[in-house]
Design a protein around this motif. Sequence first.
Motif, PDB file in Angstrom:
ATOM      1  N   SER A  28       0.868  -5.486  -0.706  1.00 50.01           N
ATOM      2  CA  SER A  28       0.971  -4.995  -2.073  1.00 50.01           C
ATOM      3  C   SER A  28       1.765  -6.052  -2.842  1.00 50.01           C
ATOM      4  N   ARG A  29       2.073  -5.806  -4.082  1.00 51.33           N
ATOM      5  CA  ARG A  29       2.723  -6.824  -4.888  1.00 51.33           C
ATOM      6  C   ARG A  29       4.012  -7.345  -4.242  1.00 51.33           C
ATOM      7  N   ALA A  30       4.884  -6.475  -3.815  1.00 50.14           N
ATOM      8  CA  ALA A  30       6.192  -6.887  -3.319  1.00 50.14           C
ATOM      9  C   ALA A  30       6.412  -6.634  -1.829  1.00 50.14           C
ATOM     10  N   HIS A  31       5.455  -6.013  -1.153  1.00 45.99           N
ATOM     11  CA  HIS A  31       5.662  -5.645   0.249  1.00 45.99           C
ATOM     12  C   HIS A  31       4.476  -6.041   1.120  1.00 45.99           C
ATOM     13  N   ALA A  32       4.762  -6.207   2.388  1.00 43.27           N
ATOM     14  CA  ALA A  32       3.725  -6.368   3.403  1.00 43.27           C
ATOM     15  C   ALA A  32       3.946  -5.262   4.432  1.00 43.27           C
ATOM     16  N   CYS A  33       2.859  -4.816   5.027  1.00 47.00           N
ATOM     17  CA  CYS A  33       2.908  -3.707   5.976  1.00 47.00           C
ATOM     18  C   CYS A  33       1.947  -4.024   7.120  1.00 47.00           C
ATOM     19  N   ALA A  34       2.278  -3.606   8.336  1.00 45.46           N
ATOM     20  CA  ALA A  34       1.413  -3.887   9.481  1.00 45.46           C
ATOM     21  C   ALA A  34       1.332  -2.687  10.419  1.00 45.46           C
ATOM     22  N   VAL A  35       0.181  -2.559  11.078  1.00 41.94           N
ATOM     23  CA  VAL A  35      -0.051  -1.546  12.106  1.00 41.94           C
ATOM     24  C   VAL A  35      -0.876  -2.173  13.225  1.00 41.94           C
TER      25      VAL A  35
ATOM     26  N   LYS B 237      -2.871   6.304  19.460  1.00 41.45           N
ATOM     27  CA  LYS B 237      -3.788   5.678  18.513  1.00 41.45           C
ATOM     28  C   LYS B 237      -3.232   4.451  17.815  1.00 41.45           C
ATOM     29  N   MET B 238      -1.978   4.499  17.367  1.00 42.86           N
ATOM     30  CA  MET B 238      -1.483   3.471  16.467  1.00 42.86           C
ATOM     31  C   MET B 238       0.026   3.293  16.586  1.00 42.86           C
ATOM     32  N   ALA B 239       0.479   2.042  16.511  1.00 47.57           N
ATOM     33  CA  ALA B 239       1.902   1.728  16.389  1.00 47.57           C
ATOM     34  C   ALA B 239       2.157   1.301  14.957  1.00 47.57           C
ATOM     35  N   GLY B 240       3.253   1.741  14.396  1.00 50.47           N
ATOM     36  CA  GLY B 240       3.573   1.411  13.008  1.00 50.47           C
ATOM     37  C   GLY B 240       3.311   2.610  12.130  1.00 50.47           C
ATOM     38  N   PRO B 241       3.399   2.436  10.871  1.00 49.45           N
ATOM     39  CA  PRO B 241       3.508   1.200  10.097  1.00 49.45           C
ATOM     40  C   PRO B 241       4.936   0.664  10.033  1.00 49.45           C
ATOM     41  N   VAL B 242       5.036  -0.662   9.868  1.00 47.50           N
ATOM     42  CA  VAL B 242       6.297  -1.327   9.586  1.00 47.50           C
ATOM     43  C   VAL B 242       6.118  -2.095   8.285  1.00 47.50           C
ATOM     44  N   THR B 243       7.147  -2.097   7.446  1.00 47.44           N
ATOM     45  CA  THR B 243       7.061  -2.701   6.123  1.00 47.44           C
ATOM     46  C   THR B 243       8.249  -3.625   5.881  1.00 47.44           C
ATOM     47  N   VAL B 244       7.985  -4.755   5.213  1.00 43.41           N
ATOM     48  CA  VAL B 244       9.046  -5.683   4.814  1.00 43.41           C
ATOM     49  C   VAL B 244       8.849  -6.069   3.353  1.00 43.41           C
ATOM     50  N   ASN B 245       9.937  -6.463   2.706  1.00 40.87           N
ATOM     51  CA  ASN B 245       9.851  -7.020   1.357  1.00 40.87           C
ATOM     52  C   ASN B 245       9.259  -8.410   1.476  1.00 40.87           C
TER      53      ASN B 245
END
Length: 120
Positions: free
Chosen positions: A49-56, A88-96
Amino acid sequence: MVGLLVLPLLAGLVPLLAAPGTAQAASGCSGRLAKTVGFSTGELRVYKSRAHACAVTVAKKPGKRRTMSVALQARGGRAVSDKGSYTKMAGPVTVNALNRCVRATGAIGRKSVSTGWILC
């Protein structure tokens, strides 16, 4: 009496909170899908997104409980991770990540994958 009036109102909001077809509903991450890296037991998905990244990390064959992990790091920052026994899934994790590169790693069982620095 007030409780009887509030309950139907809250029940009407539930479908709105879980709108199908959005990235957040499918993965827990908001933003657009920026990178997908597949491996033998699943795939690592990175959203921006504009200011964040997220991963799963998502399993190819969900159902059986096994060790899964996902980690995400913005350049110059600490890595944020999620590791556990999931179906099913690990995460989500988010960083600036405003104007910063990120790197992500994901693993299911003994198989893992990494992106290197991306979204620069």
